[in-house]
Design a protein around this motif. Structure first.
Motif, PDB file in Angstrom:
ATOM      1  N   GLU A  48       0.841  -1.188   0.000  1.00 50.08           N
ATOM      2  CA  GLU A  48       0.000   0.000   0.000  1.00 50.08           C
ATOM      3  C   GLU A  48       0.884   1.248   0.000  1.00 50.08           C
ATOM      4  O   GLU A  48       1.780   1.378   0.818  1.00 50.08           O
ATOM      5  N   ILE A  84      -5.160   8.503  -4.365  1.00 50.83           N
ATOM      6  CA  ILE A  84      -6.305   7.598  -4.410  1.00 50.83           C
ATOM      7  C   ILE A  84      -5.744   6.211  -4.640  1.00 50.83           C
ATOM      8  O   ILE A  84      -4.937   6.004  -5.545  1.00 50.83           O
ATOM      9  N   ARG A  85      -6.141   5.249  -3.822  1.00 56.21           N
ATOM     10  CA  ARG A  85      -5.564   3.915  -3.919  1.00 56.21           C
ATOM     11  C   ARG A  85      -6.665   2.869  -3.895  1.00 56.21           C
ATOM     12  O   ARG A  85      -7.709   3.037  -3.260  1.00 56.21           O
ATOM     13  N   LYS A  86      -6.411   1.771  -4.611  1.00 55.63           N
ATOM     14  CA  LYS A  86      -7.365   0.662  -4.651  1.00 55.63           C
ATOM     15  C   LYS A  86      -6.607  -0.649  -4.614  1.00 55.63           C
ATOM     16  O   LYS A  86      -5.666  -0.858  -5.388  1.00 55.63           O
ATOM     17  N   ARG A  87      -7.012  -1.523  -3.720  1.00 53.77           N
ATOM     18  CA  ARG A  87      -6.385  -2.848  -3.663  1.00 53.77           C
ATOM     19  C   ARG A  87      -6.934  -3.710  -4.793  1.00 53.77           C
ATOM     20  O   ARG A  87      -8.150  -3.873  -4.932  1.00 53.77           O
ATOM     21  N   LEU A  88      -6.041  -4.257  -5.606  1.00 53.43           N
ATOM     22  CA  LEU A  88      -6.447  -4.999  -6.788  1.00 53.43           C
ATOM     23  C   LEU A  88      -6.528  -6.506  -6.555  1.00 53.43           C
ATOM     24  O   LEU A  88      -7.480  -7.165  -6.958  1.00 53.43           O
ATOM     25  N   TYR A  98      -1.588  -2.887  -5.129  1.00 58.73           N
ATOM     26  CA  TYR A  98      -2.398  -1.665  -5.109  1.00 58.73           C
ATOM     27  C   TYR A  98      -2.200  -0.856  -6.389  1.00 58.73           C
ATOM     28  O   TYR A  98      -1.088  -0.786  -6.928  1.00 58.73           O
ATOM     29  N   ARG A 100      -7.548   2.543 -15.082  1.00 55.62           N
ATOM     30  CA  ARG A 100      -7.993   1.910 -13.838  1.00 55.62           C
ATOM     31  C   ARG A 100      -9.064   0.858 -14.124  1.00 55.62           C
ATOM     32  O   ARG A 100      -8.987  -0.283 -13.630  1.00 55.62           O
ATOM     33  N   GLN A 143      -8.778  -3.229 -13.539  1.00 54.73           N
ATOM     34  CA  GLN A 143      -9.745  -3.919 -12.675  1.00 54.73           C
ATOM     35  C   GLN A 143     -10.447  -5.044 -13.426  1.00 54.73           C
ATOM     36  O   GLN A 143     -10.658  -6.142 -12.873  1.00 54.73           O
TER      37      GLN A 143
END
Length: 307
Positions: free
Chosen positions: A146, A153-157, A264, A281, A285
């Motif tokens: 992380e 802005i972060r997103k766990r993939l 991430y 993004r 995803q």
């Protein structure tokens, strides 16, 4: 302060050379030199030390260069937002990730992204060093932990697990590796535990080298480890995602694996509305969802075979 002179100063400071800056700006060396002298006169200070091998910023020059770098980043961010049209996704997108993940997972999937957005230009920067997103060293990052930087802005993939793999040809020649003690009889292919890499992989490798003292081949990235394993040189410490595109690899010593490594995706808050960021993004995803399904189907098929 003259904006044109600042632009030329920034190019010279970045290149460290009047000639190289002139080539970038399509100006003669003498024209660049006149602009720098004019800027120094207007500020009543010297901005560069002149040496035979190039130019070095003075302390005052460093202060001004810091300011022009900040200006350049803000202009790049504004340009990115302006260029994102209402209907189209186009322009350059700077993406950074690790050498292994970028080479083995991301790059093979990019044709689908280009097919959907043919005017998008990806600048893919593969390195273990964590680039500074708020400072606009890159637009978007995919990292194996992380991000700690603020204003992202972060997103766990997904998660990745480090495991042991070998080619069947190697195992036929060198013998099976079913339990931990077998590792001592084989060559281990891995990154040096002190190298900059996924922490879980480094920990696993260090433990293997300490407990079993195998013959070792060190390679400084996972792509190189993979190529050595495919070539039949030994047992490699590799992320589990390589098995999708290299189904001929055989997992060995199945009880040995690392802790889960989170993956991430992150990008600066100021690019929240960028259509290029959004397109990339969403693409990643969707690819992660497809990857998870492929891995799940493969595990189910293996379970049916073993039962």
């Amino acid at each position: 302060m003259d904006w044109d002179k600042l632009r030329i100063f920034h190019a010279v400071a970045d290149a460290g050379s009047l000639t190289h800056a002139g080539d970038t700006l399509h100006l003669s060396q003498s024209a660049v030199s006149r602009q720098i002298r004019g800027l120094e006169e207007s500020l009543s200070t010297i901005l560069f030390h002149r040496h035979a091998r190039g130019l070095i910023l003075t302390e005052q020059g460093e202060l001004l260069f810091d300011a022009t770098k900040a200006m350049s980043r803000r202009l790049d961010a504004a340009s990115a937002r302006i260029k994102d049209s209402a209907e189209e996704v186009f322009g350059e997108l700077k993406v950074t990730t690790t050498t292994g993940f970028g080479t083995l997972w991301l790059a093979p999937r990019l044709p689908a992204l280009y097919e959907k957005y043919p005017d998008l230009n990806i600048d893919l920067m593969l390195e273990e060093r964590v680039l500074d997103l708020p400072m606009r060293e890159a637009d978007v990052a995919i990292r194996m932990k992380e991000p700690s930087q603020a204003d992202l802005i972060r997103k766990r993939l997904m998660t990745v697990t480090m495991r042991l793999y070998a080619s069947q040809s190697y195992l036929d020649h060198a013998g099976a590796a079913n339990v931990e003690e077998d590792i001592a009889r084989h060559r281990l292919i891995c990154q040096n535990p002190t190298a900059f890499q996924v922490a879980a992989g480094a920990k696993m490798t260090k433990q293997l080298l300490h407990d079993y003292r195998p013959n070792v081949l060190h390679v400084n990235n996972y792509f190189g480890v993979l190529q050595a394993v495919v070539s039949g040189l030994g047992i490699g410490v590799l992320p589990d995602y390589v098995t999708e595109d290299f189904p001929s690899l055989v997992r060995v010593v199945p009880e040995l694996e690392s802790n889960d490594v989170p993956v991430y995706l992150a990008y600066p808050e100021e690019l929240r509305r960028s259509k290029r960021i959004r397109a990339f993004r969403d693409f990643v995803q969707d690819e992660v969802i497809a990857y998870r399904k492929t891995m799940r189907d493969g595990q189910n098929a293996l379970s049916q075979v073993t039962t």
